[in-house]
Write a protein that holds these residues in place. Structure first.
Motif, mmCIF file in Angstrom:
data_model
loop_
_atom_site.group_PDB
_atom_site.id
_atom_site.type_symbol
_atom_site.label_atom_id
_atom_site.label_comp_id
_atom_site.label_asym_id
_atom_site.label_seq_id
_atom_site.Cartn_x
_atom_site.Cartn_y
_atom_site.Cartn_z
ATOM 1 N N VAL A 7 -3.013 -4.695 8.061
ATOM 2 C CA VAL A 7 -3.042 -6.161 8.019
ATOM 3 C C VAL A 7 -3.336 -6.599 6.593
ATOM 4 C CG1 VAL A 7 -4.077 -8.260 8.947
ATOM 5 C CG2 VAL A 7 -3.852 -6.237 10.404
ATOM 6 N N ASP A 8 -2.353 -7.245 5.962
ATOM 7 C CA ASP A 8 -2.494 -7.704 4.578
ATOM 8 C C ASP A 8 -1.452 -8.792 4.350
ATOM 9 O OD1 ASP A 8 -2.518 -7.968 1.708
ATOM 10 O OD2 ASP A 8 -3.466 -5.986 1.608
ATOM 11 N N ASP A 9 -1.858 -9.913 3.763
ATOM 12 C CA ASP A 9 -0.901 -11.005 3.547
ATOM 13 C C ASP A 9 -0.107 -10.865 2.253
ATOM 14 O OD1 ASP A 9 -2.943 -11.547 1.811
ATOM 15 O OD2 ASP A 9 -3.268 -13.614 2.457
ATOM 16 N N GLU A 10 -0.343 -9.778 1.511
ATOM 17 C CA GLU A 10 0.424 -9.516 0.294
ATOM 18 C C GLU A 10 1.423 -8.387 0.565
ATOM 19 O OE1 GLU A 10 -1.751 -9.414 -3.487
ATOM 20 O OE2 GLU A 10 -3.560 -9.844 -2.321
ATOM 21 N N PRO A 11 2.729 -8.681 0.582
ATOM 22 C CA PRO A 11 3.740 -7.661 0.903
ATOM 23 C C PRO A 11 3.657 -6.419 0.029
ATOM 24 C CG PRO A 11 4.725 -9.858 0.880
ATOM 25 C CD PRO A 11 3.328 -10.012 0.345
ATOM 26 N N LEU A 12 3.356 -6.584 -1.246
ATOM 27 C CA LEU A 12 3.299 -5.445 -2.162
ATOM 28 C C LEU A 12 2.231 -4.449 -1.725
ATOM 29 C CD1 LEU A 12 4.330 -4.121 -4.767
ATOM 30 C CD2 LEU A 12 2.577 -5.407 -6.012
ATOM 31 N N HIS A 13 1.019 -4.949 -1.473
ATOM 32 C CA HIS A 13 -0.072 -4.066 -1.038
ATOM 33 C C HIS A 13 0.203 -3.485 0.348
ATOM 34 C CE1 HIS A 13 -2.624 -4.865 -4.438
ATOM 35 N NE2 HIS A 13 -2.550 -6.171 -4.255
ATOM 36 N N ARG A 14 0.790 -4.305 1.217
ATOM 37 C CA ARG A 14 1.102 -3.864 2.585
ATOM 38 C C ARG A 14 2.091 -2.699 2.554
ATOM 39 N NH1 ARG A 14 2.313 -8.819 4.474
ATOM 40 N NH2 ARG A 14 4.568 -8.513 4.522
ATOM 41 N N ASP A 15 3.131 -2.842 1.744
ATOM 42 C CA ASP A 15 4.161 -1.798 1.663
ATOM 43 C C ASP A 15 3.633 -0.538 0.980
ATOM 44 O OD1 ASP A 15 5.855 -3.580 2.877
ATOM 45 O OD2 ASP A 15 6.914 -4.144 1.030
ATOM 46 N N LEU A 16 2.792 -0.716 -0.047
ATOM 47 C CA LEU A 16 2.230 0.438 -0.748
ATOM 48 C C LEU A 16 1.369 1.268 0.190
ATOM 49 C CD1 LEU A 16 1.769 1.922 -3.474
ATOM 50 C CD2 LEU A 16 -0.243 0.456 -3.786
ATOM 51 N N LEU A 17 0.491 0.613 0.930
ATOM 52 C CA LEU A 17 -0.388 1.319 1.855
ATOM 53 C C LEU A 17 0.416 1.992 2.964
ATOM 54 C CD1 LEU A 17 -3.116 2.142 2.926
ATOM 55 C CD2 LEU A 17 -3.410 -0.159 3.876
ATOM 56 N N THR A 18 1.417 1.301 3.483
ATOM 57 C CA THR A 18 2.258 1.884 4.528
ATOM 58 C C THR A 18 2.948 3.144 4.016
ATOM 59 O OG1 THR A 18 2.649 -0.294 5.510
ATOM 60 C CG2 THR A 18 4.184 1.455 6.102
ATOM 61 N N GLY A 19 3.401 3.113 2.763
ATOM 62 C CA GLY A 19 4.024 4.290 2.159
ATOM 63 C C GLY A 19 3.058 5.458 2.059
ATOM 64 N N TYR A 20 1.824 5.188 1.660
ATOM 65 C CA TYR A 20 0.806 6.243 1.587
ATOM 66 C C TYR A 20 0.564 6.866 2.966
ATOM 67 C CZ TYR A 20 -0.560 4.664 -3.130
ATOM 68 O OH TYR A 20 -0.582 4.337 -4.470
ATOM 69 N N ILE A 21 0.504 6.009 3.978
ATOM 70 C CA ILE A 21 0.239 6.486 5.342
ATOM 71 C C ILE A 21 1.384 7.373 5.835
ATOM 72 C CG2 ILE A 21 -0.002 5.753 7.750
ATOM 73 C CD1 ILE A 21 -1.437 3.220 6.642
ATOM 74 N N LYS A 22 2.619 6.951 5.602
ATOM 75 C CA LYS A 22 3.769 7.733 6.060
ATOM 76 C C LYS A 22 3.881 9.057 5.308
ATOM 77 C CE LYS A 22 6.548 3.871 7.766
ATOM 78 N NZ LYS A 22 7.797 3.080 7.618
ATOM 79 N N GLU A 23 3.538 9.053 4.025
ATOM 80 C CA GLU A 23 3.557 10.290 3.257
ATOM 81 C C GLU A 23 2.490 11.255 3.766
ATOM 82 O OE1 GLU A 23 4.600 13.215 0.737
ATOM 83 O OE2 GLU A 23 5.703 11.345 1.134
ATOM 84 N N HIS A 103 -14.639 2.823 6.617
ATOM 85 C CA HIS A 103 -14.517 3.038 5.180
ATOM 86 C C HIS A 103 -14.257 1.702 4.491
ATOM 87 C CE1 HIS A 103 -14.184 5.456 1.653
ATOM 88 N NE2 HIS A 103 -13.958 6.579 2.301
ATOM 89 N N TYR A 104 -14.327 1.741 3.162
ATOM 90 C CA TYR A 104 -14.144 0.546 2.350
ATOM 91 C C TYR A 104 -13.342 0.967 1.125
ATOM 92 C CZ TYR A 104 -15.718 -4.022 0.534
ATOM 93 O OH TYR A 104 -15.782 -5.315 0.081
ATOM 94 N N LEU A 105 -12.074 0.535 1.033
ATOM 95 C CA LEU A 105 -11.200 0.947 -0.054
ATOM 96 C C LEU A 105 -10.963 -0.215 -1.010
ATOM 97 C CD1 LEU A 105 -8.485 2.938 1.942
ATOM 98 C CD2 LEU A 105 -10.374 3.883 0.595
ATOM 99 N N LEU A 106 -11.175 0.038 -2.291
ATOM 100 C CA LEU A 106 -10.967 -0.989 -3.313
ATOM 101 C C LEU A 106 -9.545 -0.933 -3.856
ATOM 102 C CD1 LEU A 106 -14.297 -0.813 -5.355
ATOM 103 C CD2 LEU A 106 -13.545 -2.680 -3.868
ATOM 104 N N LYS A 107 -8.945 -2.101 -4.052
ATOM 105 C CA LYS A 107 -7.631 -2.201 -4.677
ATOM 106 C C LYS A 107 -7.779 -2.152 -6.197
ATOM 107 C CE LYS A 107 -5.718 -5.086 -0.967
ATOM 108 N NZ LYS A 107 -5.126 -6.407 -0.636
ATOM 109 N N PRO A 108 -6.805 -1.619 -6.919
ATOM 110 C CA PRO A 108 -5.569 -1.027 -6.399
ATOM 111 C C PRO A 108 -5.857 0.284 -5.658
ATOM 112 C CG PRO A 108 -5.749 -0.658 -8.760
ATOM 113 C CD PRO A 108 -6.865 -1.587 -8.396
ATOM 114 N N LEU A 109 -5.205 0.468 -4.526
ATOM 115 C CA LEU A 109 -5.487 1.604 -3.660
ATOM 116 C C LEU A 109 -5.048 2.916 -4.311
ATOM 117 C CD1 LEU A 109 -4.371 0.142 -0.221
ATOM 118 C CD2 LEU A 109 -6.684 0.279 -1.160
ATOM 119 N N ASP A 110 -5.882 3.922 -4.152
ATOM 120 C CA ASP A 110 -5.593 5.255 -4.655
ATOM 121 C C ASP A 110 -5.085 6.112 -3.491
ATOM 122 O OD1 ASP A 110 -6.121 7.474 -6.825
ATOM 123 O OD2 ASP A 110 -6.990 8.223 -4.960
#
Length: 238
Positions: A7-23, A103-110
């Motif tokens: 859940v994120d209202d910024e498409p860039l962050h949403r897509d980046l995190l989704t990519g990390y999860i799928k990888e 957990h608590y993850l700070l952006k930019p996500l690593d």
């Protein structure tokens, strides 16, 4: 199978995190379903219909309902879902602890930190698969493994609990039992009188459900789509 919401209202962050999860899913060879939501309201509407998600990656600063407010609403309903806050500032860490955030993850996500978090979530889910619960019976409190329960049937103010090796009469209502079972495993109402363990379904059609122990229980027309969707997401790689 793992079911994850982002859940994120910024498409860039949403897509980046989704990519990390799928990888991570490919790397670990672990089937998962990941769905994205652009607002807290959209996620909450979906979650109220079907509480299928194991993990929620939740941005804190969003338009409309913020992440902390959404997490508070979810925790009022139960504690089964693992919440991971994502944000660009660290000011909300204390509230995250109070809301039992995993957990608590700070952006930019690593990427590596996201993967570490997912490993922790997977371990939590595996541990939950062996959750022991206490149920009140005529013979007193009995400890049972949640994953051995096939289904629960309402019987007035009591419930009949069908397990793989035994059947128990439990001194609690089906609604109170729902809170216990949904926090311990993958249970859903398939009929107003039946709570079913999704992991124990062997066959599903529009009239009834056959369970792994051979039991056949009814499924209501209204709830069939919800059961069907959860059954698919549990056993079919997306």
């Amino acid at each position: 199978m793992f079911s994850i919401a982002v859940v994120d209202d910024e498409p860039l962050h949403r897509d980046l995190l989704t990519g990390y999860i799928k990888e991570w899913s490919r790397r670990e060879q672990l089937p998962l379903a990941v769905e994205t939501f652009a607002s807290s309201e959209a996620f909450y509407f979906s979650w109220c219909e079907d509480q299928r998600f194991d993990v929620l990656f939740l941005d804190i600063m969003m338009k409309g309902t913020d992440g902390v407010s959404l997490a508070r609403k979810l925790r009022e309903k139960g504690r089964a879902i693992a919440i991971v806050f994502t944000t660009g500032i660290a000011d909300y860490m204390q509230e995250g602890y109070e809301l039992e955030a995993l957990h608590y993850l700070l952006k930019p996500l690593d990427q590596n930190k996201v993967w570490e978090c997912l490993n922790k979530c997977r371990q939590k889910k595996e541990d939950a698969g062996h959750t022991e619960i206490l149920v009140p019976t005529e013979d007193g409190l009995i400890k049972i493994q949640a994953q051995t329960i096939v289904y629960a049937e309402a019987a007035g103010h009591y419930c009949e609990l069908e397990c793989m090796q035994e059947r128990l009469c439990v001194k609690t209502s089906i609604r109170d039992l729902e809170q216990i079972l949904c926090a311990a495993g993958d249970f859903l109402f398939c009929h107003r009188s039946y709570l079913v363990n999704i992991q124990k379904i062997s066959r599903l059609n529009r009239q009834d459900i056959r369970m792994d122990n051979g039991s056949v229980i009814p499924v209501s027309r209204r709830l069939y789509p919800v059961i069907y969707e959860r059954f698919l997401k549990t056993f079919v790689r997306r």
